[in-house]
Design an enzyme around this catalytic site. Sequence first.
Site, mmCIF file in Angstrom:
data_model
loop_
_atom_site.group_PDB
_atom_site.id
_atom_site.type_symbol
_atom_site.label_atom_id
_atom_site.label_comp_id
_atom_site.label_asym_id
_atom_site.label_seq_id
_atom_site.Cartn_x
_atom_site.Cartn_y
_atom_site.Cartn_z
ATOM 1 N N HIS A 126 48.881 21.216 82.560
ATOM 2 C CA HIS A 126 49.217 19.896 82.034
ATOM 3 C C HIS A 126 48.875 18.771 83.010
ATOM 4 O O HIS A 126 48.826 17.608 82.621
ATOM 5 C CB HIS A 126 50.704 19.837 81.651
ATOM 6 C CG HIS A 126 51.650 20.120 82.774
ATOM 7 N ND1 HIS A 126 51.926 21.393 83.202
ATOM 8 C CD2 HIS A 126 52.377 19.294 83.558
ATOM 9 C CE1 HIS A 126 52.798 21.344 84.195
ATOM 10 N NE2 HIS A 126 53.086 20.081 84.436
ATOM 11 N N HIS B 236 55.635 30.152 99.111
ATOM 12 C CA HIS B 236 56.268 31.056 98.158
ATOM 13 C C HIS B 236 55.722 32.450 98.384
ATOM 14 O O HIS B 236 54.537 32.632 98.674
ATOM 15 C CB HIS B 236 55.965 30.609 96.719
ATOM 16 C CG HIS B 236 56.135 31.686 95.697
ATOM 17 N ND1 HIS B 236 55.063 32.414 95.183
ATOM 18 C CD2 HIS B 236 57.231 32.188 95.097
ATOM 19 C CE1 HIS B 236 55.501 33.291 94.314
ATOM 20 N NE2 HIS B 236 56.814 33.186 94.233
ATOM 21 N N SER C 239 61.945 37.610 96.267
ATOM 22 C CA SER C 239 61.244 36.364 95.999
ATOM 23 C C SER C 239 61.777 35.301 96.951
ATOM 24 O O SER C 239 62.990 35.219 97.181
ATOM 25 C CB SER C 239 61.463 35.923 94.547
ATOM 26 O OG SER C 239 60.753 34.729 94.271
ATOM 27 N N HIS D 3 44.917 32.326 104.461
ATOM 28 C CA HIS D 3 44.045 33.175 103.655
ATOM 29 C C HIS D 3 43.521 34.367 104.451
ATOM 30 O O HIS D 3 43.362 35.463 103.891
ATOM 31 C CB HIS D 3 42.885 32.355 103.094
ATOM 32 C CG HIS D 3 43.265 31.514 101.920
ATOM 33 N ND1 HIS D 3 43.892 30.289 102.048
ATOM 34 C CD2 HIS D 3 43.140 31.721 100.581
ATOM 35 C CE1 HIS D 3 44.118 29.786 100.850
ATOM 36 N NE2 HIS D 3 43.671 30.632 99.939
ATOM 37 N N ASN E 185 56.418 36.644 96.751
ATOM 38 C CA ASN E 185 57.165 37.491 95.831
ATOM 39 C C ASN E 185 56.533 38.869 95.813
ATOM 40 O O ASN E 185 55.315 38.998 95.777
ATOM 41 C CB ASN E 185 57.138 36.884 94.414
ATOM 42 C CG ASN E 185 57.774 37.788 93.382
ATOM 43 O OD1 ASN E 185 57.100 38.602 92.769
ATOM 44 N ND2 ASN E 185 59.058 37.646 93.190
ATOM 45 N N VAL E 186 57.354 39.897 95.883
ATOM 46 C CA VAL E 186 56.903 41.274 95.668
ATOM 47 C C VAL E 186 57.920 41.939 94.753
ATOM 48 O O VAL E 186 59.124 41.819 94.964
ATOM 49 C CB VAL E 186 56.747 42.063 96.988
ATOM 50 C CG1 VAL E 186 55.449 41.691 97.690
ATOM 51 C CG2 VAL E 186 57.917 41.851 97.929
ATOM 52 N N ARG E 187 57.439 42.657 93.743
ATOM 53 C CA ARG E 187 58.343 43.150 92.709
ATOM 54 C C ARG E 187 57.794 44.424 92.061
ATOM 55 O O ARG E 187 56.608 44.724 92.171
ATOM 56 C CB ARG E 187 58.551 42.084 91.630
ATOM 57 C CG ARG E 187 57.252 41.671 90.961
ATOM 58 C CD ARG E 187 57.420 40.444 90.084
ATOM 59 N NE ARG E 187 56.164 40.066 89.447
ATOM 60 C CZ ARG E 187 55.243 39.304 90.003
ATOM 61 N NH1 ARG E 187 55.428 38.815 91.223
ATOM 62 N NH2 ARG E 187 54.125 39.001 89.367
ATOM 63 N N HIS F 154 61.208 25.337 101.755
ATOM 64 C CA HIS F 154 60.874 23.917 101.699
ATOM 65 C C HIS F 154 61.234 23.280 103.045
ATOM 66 O O HIS F 154 62.400 22.936 103.288
ATOM 67 C CB HIS F 154 61.660 23.212 100.587
ATOM 68 C CG HIS F 154 61.288 23.633 99.203
ATOM 69 N ND1 HIS F 154 60.082 23.290 98.616
ATOM 70 C CD2 HIS F 154 61.964 24.360 98.281
ATOM 71 C CE1 HIS F 154 60.035 23.789 97.397
ATOM 72 N NE2 HIS F 154 61.158 24.443 97.163
ATOM 73 N N ARG G 93 71.010 35.754 87.040
ATOM 74 C CA ARG G 93 71.951 34.864 87.729
ATOM 75 C C ARG G 93 71.258 33.535 88.018
ATOM 76 O O ARG G 93 70.315 33.468 88.804
ATOM 77 C CB ARG G 93 72.416 35.516 89.028
ATOM 78 C CG ARG G 93 73.462 34.723 89.792
ATOM 79 C CD ARG G 93 73.973 35.538 90.974
ATOM 80 N NE ARG G 93 75.026 34.861 91.690
ATOM 81 C CZ ARG G 93 74.831 34.144 92.797
ATOM 82 N NH1 ARG G 93 73.603 34.029 93.296
ATOM 83 N NH2 ARG G 93 75.838 33.560 93.410
#
Length: 298
Positions: free
Chosen positions: A173, A104, A90, A143, A106-108, A94, A258
């Site tokens: 929100h 961002h 992940s 994209h 992420n691969v999991r 910035h 962690r």
Amino acid sequence: MDSAAVKKFLFELQDKIVTRLEQVDGNKFKRDSWERPAGGGGRSCILEEGNVLERGGVAFSHVTGDKMPPSATAHRPELAGCTWEAMGVSLVFHPRNPYAPTVHMNVRMFMAKKNEGEIAFWFGGGMDLTPYYGFAEDAVHFHQTCQNALAPFGNHLFPKYKKWCDEYFFLKHRNEPRGVGGIFFDDLSEPDFATAFAIQQSVGNHFISAYVPILERRKDTPYGERERDFQLYRRGRYVEFNLVIDRGTIFGLQSNGRIESILLSMPPLVKWRYDWHPEKSSPEAELYEKFLVPKDWV
């Protein structure tokens, strides 16, 4: 189902991305290996106060446990109480320059062993772009690269995963998207392990070509206090999403992960204001009107 092959790919992907971003920034990432008392460990690579990246983190983790956390069984209640292992990479970058977008990726993969010995697995991941000042060419490039990553597996995947991204990276929100989107997928186990793993690999391997050209194009753009102030205000949305909505953050906290690695995605500086709105017809207003709306960029 070879989890060792997945782990090898993820560890090498982390190295490849860190090495490329070190070339862009000119500074080295700190490589911090750690062990998890409850099982497993990982390596967090972090760069702070760089020439280009104000903060960048690329985290690899491989953790195990005897009982699935609630966030991982929300869609699979039959796996509650199963032993499990989870691994992934992940990252969040910035940049210092407000004209360079945050990104961002992420691969999991999760595996759970049922009581009768059956193995359940699923892959997830994606990448999304969060600009502070929007550029159509950047959104199109990002994209298009995401579409290229998924094209070998069928033309149906990109629109499906793009829509999923638009819906997931949405601050309910605030009633606004986090950025211009990208792709997002989860709970992928079809049609088989090899194909799902190949999709994960393609997404991970396309990250550098999706983001680095944008970063290199924007990193030296002149800016002043106005742009910097707006960047810090918009970063507040990033913090809100990560702490309130993001499933990865919630999983990390519920599984006693962690904390330094879980929160390395946070921006180093951020602002909030009460009921603030951009001036009409301003560059800041343009972000809301033209970019923070779901759109087919390719």
